[in-house]
Design a protein around this motif. Structure first.
Motif, PDB file in Angstrom:
ATOM      1  N   GLY A   1      28.075 -58.843  74.873  1.00 20.64           N
ATOM      2  CA  GLY A   1      29.412 -58.388  75.245  1.00 20.64           C
ATOM      3  C   GLY A   1      30.510 -59.283  74.695  1.00 20.64           C
ATOM      4  O   GLY A   1      30.546 -59.600  73.510  1.00 20.64           O
ATOM      5  N   ALA A   2      31.400 -59.714  75.575  1.00 21.32           N
ATOM      6  CA  ALA A   2      32.547 -60.527  75.165  1.00 21.32           C
ATOM      7  C   ALA A   2      32.100 -61.857  74.562  1.00 21.32           C
ATOM      8  O   ALA A   2      32.775 -62.392  73.676  1.00 21.32           O
ATOM      9  N   TRP A   3      30.982 -62.400  75.006  1.00 21.06           N
ATOM     10  CA  TRP A   3      30.478 -63.640  74.398  1.00 21.06           C
ATOM     11  C   TRP A   3      30.125 -63.417  72.931  1.00 21.06           C
ATOM     12  O   TRP A   3      30.259 -64.316  72.109  1.00 21.06           O
TER      13      TRP A   3
ATOM     14  N   ARG B   1      38.572 -57.295  78.130  1.00 22.01           N
ATOM     15  CA  ARG B   1      37.464 -58.211  77.811  1.00 22.01           C
ATOM     16  C   ARG B   1      37.504 -58.638  76.352  1.00 22.01           C
ATOM     17  O   ARG B   1      37.264 -59.793  76.026  1.00 22.01           O
TER      18      ARG B   1
ATOM     19  N   VAL C   1      40.427 -61.208  75.897  1.00 21.19           N
ATOM     20  CA  VAL C   1      40.127 -62.529  76.460  1.00 21.19           C
ATOM     21  C   VAL C   1      39.238 -63.311  75.487  1.00 21.19           C
ATOM     22  O   VAL C   1      39.510 -64.475  75.171  1.00 21.19           O
ATOM     23  N   ALA C   2      38.188 -62.666  75.002  1.00 24.63           N
ATOM     24  CA  ALA C   2      37.292 -63.327  74.046  1.00 24.63           C
ATOM     25  C   ALA C   2      38.001 -63.601  72.725  1.00 24.63           C
ATOM     26  O   ALA C   2      37.809 -64.659  72.106  1.00 24.63           O
TER      27      ALA C   2
END
Length: 173
Positions: free
Chosen positions: A114-116, A144, A147-148
């Motif tokens: 995901g965002a990681w 999301r 933010v990443a």
């Protein structure tokens, strides 16, 4: 044409016109992060060179860092929004249609992390411009993604500029 043909004039311009450095770095980071354009711009080498100029020519670190971060954020954001607008059909367009395996692996990474995946993708050359596209194609939620995107751009700008700036300061002492 080799990298020196591109990098030397840009570094010379930044050295001679230090007030433009944040804008030049912002444009380079934007080009480095924007899908498709990132293939044409050898910005990483130039950005590392500008990092060395920060320490060697006494350029202000923070405005240049802000330019790098802003350019990287904007490039990824536009890539994400374009892919989100066009959706899965964009996978069949150039240059994505030339690398279906890379797109599939990036999609698997994004589904797993995901965002990681967006955060980590910023630090790997081939993925840097592809990750925002895949995130947009598969409609990762905007919040999301952003933010990443912002967090990774702040760290990336530091890692690309600070080593040269710190090394040059250390060598001058």
């Amino acid at each position: 044409m080799n990298f020196d043909a591109y990098t030397a004039p840009i570094l010379d311009f930044v050295r001679a016109n230090q007030g433009w450095a944040p804008f030049i770095v912002g444009a380079l980071a934007f080009g480095e992060s924007l899908a498709v354009l990132s293939v044409l711009i050898p910005a990483t080498v130039i950005l590392v060179g500008i990092g060395a100029l920060i320490g060697g020519a006494d350029l202000a670190f923070w405005p240049i860092w802000a330019g790098a971060a802003a350019g990287a954020i904007l490039g990824d954001w536009i890539s994400y929004e374009v892919a989100r607008y066009f959706g899965p059909s964009i996978q069949h367009s150039w240059p994505l249609n030339r690398q279906p395996d890379l797109v599939a692996r990036t999609e698997a990474m994004m589904q797993r992390y995901g965002a990681w995946g967006v955060f980590v993708g910023r630090f790997f050359g081939p993925l840097r411009a592809l990750v925002p596209l895949v995130a947009g194609i598969f409609e990762m939620p905007r919040f999301r993604f952003q933010v990443a995107n912002v967090a990774s751009a702040l760290v990336w700008a530091t890692l690309i500029l600070a080593p040269g700036a710190g090394l040059m300061d250390w060598l001058k002492k």
